[in-house]
Design a protein around this motif. Structure first.
Motif, mmCIF file in Angstrom:
data_model
loop_
_atom_site.group_PDB
_atom_site.id
_atom_site.type_symbol
_atom_site.label_atom_id
_atom_site.label_comp_id
_atom_site.label_asym_id
_atom_site.label_seq_id
_atom_site.Cartn_x
_atom_site.Cartn_y
_atom_site.Cartn_z
ATOM 1 N N ILE A 107 0.861 -1.177 0.000
ATOM 2 C CA ILE A 107 0.000 0.000 0.000
ATOM 3 C C ILE A 107 0.902 1.234 0.000
ATOM 4 O O ILE A 107 1.815 1.343 0.826
ATOM 5 C CB ILE A 107 -0.934 0.027 1.222
ATOM 6 C CG1 ILE A 107 -1.859 -1.193 1.194
ATOM 7 C CG2 ILE A 107 -1.760 1.313 1.258
ATOM 8 C CD1 ILE A 107 -2.751 -1.321 2.415
ATOM 9 N N ARG A 126 -3.092 0.852 -3.727
ATOM 10 C CA ARG A 126 -2.651 -0.498 -3.337
ATOM 11 C C ARG A 126 -2.374 -1.350 -4.565
ATOM 12 O O ARG A 126 -2.819 -1.033 -5.673
ATOM 13 C CB ARG A 126 -3.716 -1.185 -2.496
ATOM 14 C CG ARG A 126 -5.073 -1.304 -3.208
ATOM 15 C CD ARG A 126 -6.080 -2.094 -2.408
ATOM 16 N NE ARG A 126 -7.446 -1.910 -2.866
ATOM 17 C CZ ARG A 126 -8.487 -2.629 -2.448
ATOM 18 N NH1 ARG A 126 -8.313 -3.618 -1.573
ATOM 19 N NH2 ARG A 126 -9.703 -2.381 -2.897
ATOM 20 N N PHE A 135 -7.064 -3.045 3.334
ATOM 21 C CA PHE A 135 -7.093 -1.698 2.766
ATOM 22 C C PHE A 135 -7.983 -0.782 3.613
ATOM 23 O O PHE A 135 -7.637 0.381 3.855
ATOM 24 C CB PHE A 135 -7.612 -1.737 1.329
ATOM 25 C CG PHE A 135 -7.410 -0.459 0.566
ATOM 26 C CD1 PHE A 135 -6.143 -0.006 0.267
ATOM 27 C CD2 PHE A 135 -8.501 0.296 0.137
ATOM 28 C CE1 PHE A 135 -5.940 1.169 -0.441
ATOM 29 C CE2 PHE A 135 -8.319 1.472 -0.559
ATOM 30 C CZ PHE A 135 -7.035 1.918 -0.859
#
Length: 259
Positions: A107, A126, A135
């Motif tokens: 990420i 990401r 996420f």
């Protein structure tokens, strides 16, 4: 409780950590020296890991909060089989993928300087290995220090210019306005405070209304009035084009640094 480990204990890491709920996240840091790491950890009210390896082992999510040129050395020594978050400017997902395994969840996050007052405007993206749950967790981490915008990787350079570098340009604008106040007889301190408060309130008005910026310009301007005179002067001096050129120069520099 989710365990977050920060490799790096500088200003940005400290700003992020200060915004995190210590009842929700277990937080630890590791730095270049154990002594400095322990002092920083004590100041932040978190744990100090004895080494990067210890931190990686005991963390659910690892945040790389070091300068971009340090990351290759860290990743060449440590295999991080955990979701890896990078806040390094100019380091793309492709760059990170070249330094990690093919299955590494990555990420990329770009906070700005306003993280120090929990008002960051943060960009996030990401790779395909990151689950929706992970996420969402990382997004929540950075929402604790301001707003978060999901940005396509191809647009990260533009985001960096609009949110990362622009505070410097805004400070220059405020300083120029306050110098004009000095020119016309006001003190610098008073002028700066007046301009800063006006910039803050004007930005809030834009954010909390459904109006576009130029409609708000028209709302302030009276026919033949003082504001129109100032706007005409700005236009004659290529104000809009100059600002656009500054952002373009920032984007171009970011592209050159990313190659």
């Amino acid at each position: 409780m989710i365990a977050i480990g920060f490799i790096g204990a500088g200003k940005m890491a400290s700003a992020i950590i200060n915004g995190l709920d210590k009842d929700t996240f277990s937080i630890q840091i590791s730095g270049r020296t154990l002594d400095t790491t322990q002092k920083t950890a004590h100041m932040l009210g978190i744990k100090a890991a004895a080494s990067h390896a210890e931190l990686i082992q005991s963390s659910d999510i690892v945040v790389l909060a070091v300068k971009p040129h340090i990351i290759p050395a860290i990743l060449s020594v440590h295999e991080i089989n955990k979701p890896l978050v990078s806040i390094a400017a100019g380091m793309t997902l492709s760059d990170l993928e070249s330094l990690t395994t093919s299955k590494q969840p990555l990420i990329r996050v770009m906070p700005n300087i306003n993280a120090t007052i929990q008002k960051s405007t943060t960009g996030i993206t990401r790779n395909a290995n990151v689950s929706d749950d992970t996420f969402a967790t990382v997004t929540a981490i950075f929402e604790s220090i301001g707003s978060v915008h999901e940005v396509a990787e191809k647009d990260f350079g533009t985001f960096t210019a609009l949110a990362g570098s622009s505070p410097a340009y805004i400070y220059m604008f405020i300083d120029a306005m306050s110098r004009a106040g000095v020119l016309h007889g006001m003190s610098k301190d008073v002028s700066t405070k007046i301009v800063a408060e006006t910039v803050l309130a004007s930005a809030e008005m834009l954010l909390f209304s459904d109006l576009n910026p130029w409609t708000l310009v028209d709302n302030v301007s009276s026919p033949g009035g003082t504001t129109v005179a100032g706007i005409v002067s700005l236009e004659q001096n290529n104000f809009v084009a100059t600002v656009i050129d500054a952002i373009t120069a920032t984007v171009d520099k970011n592209k050159a640094m990313s190659k």
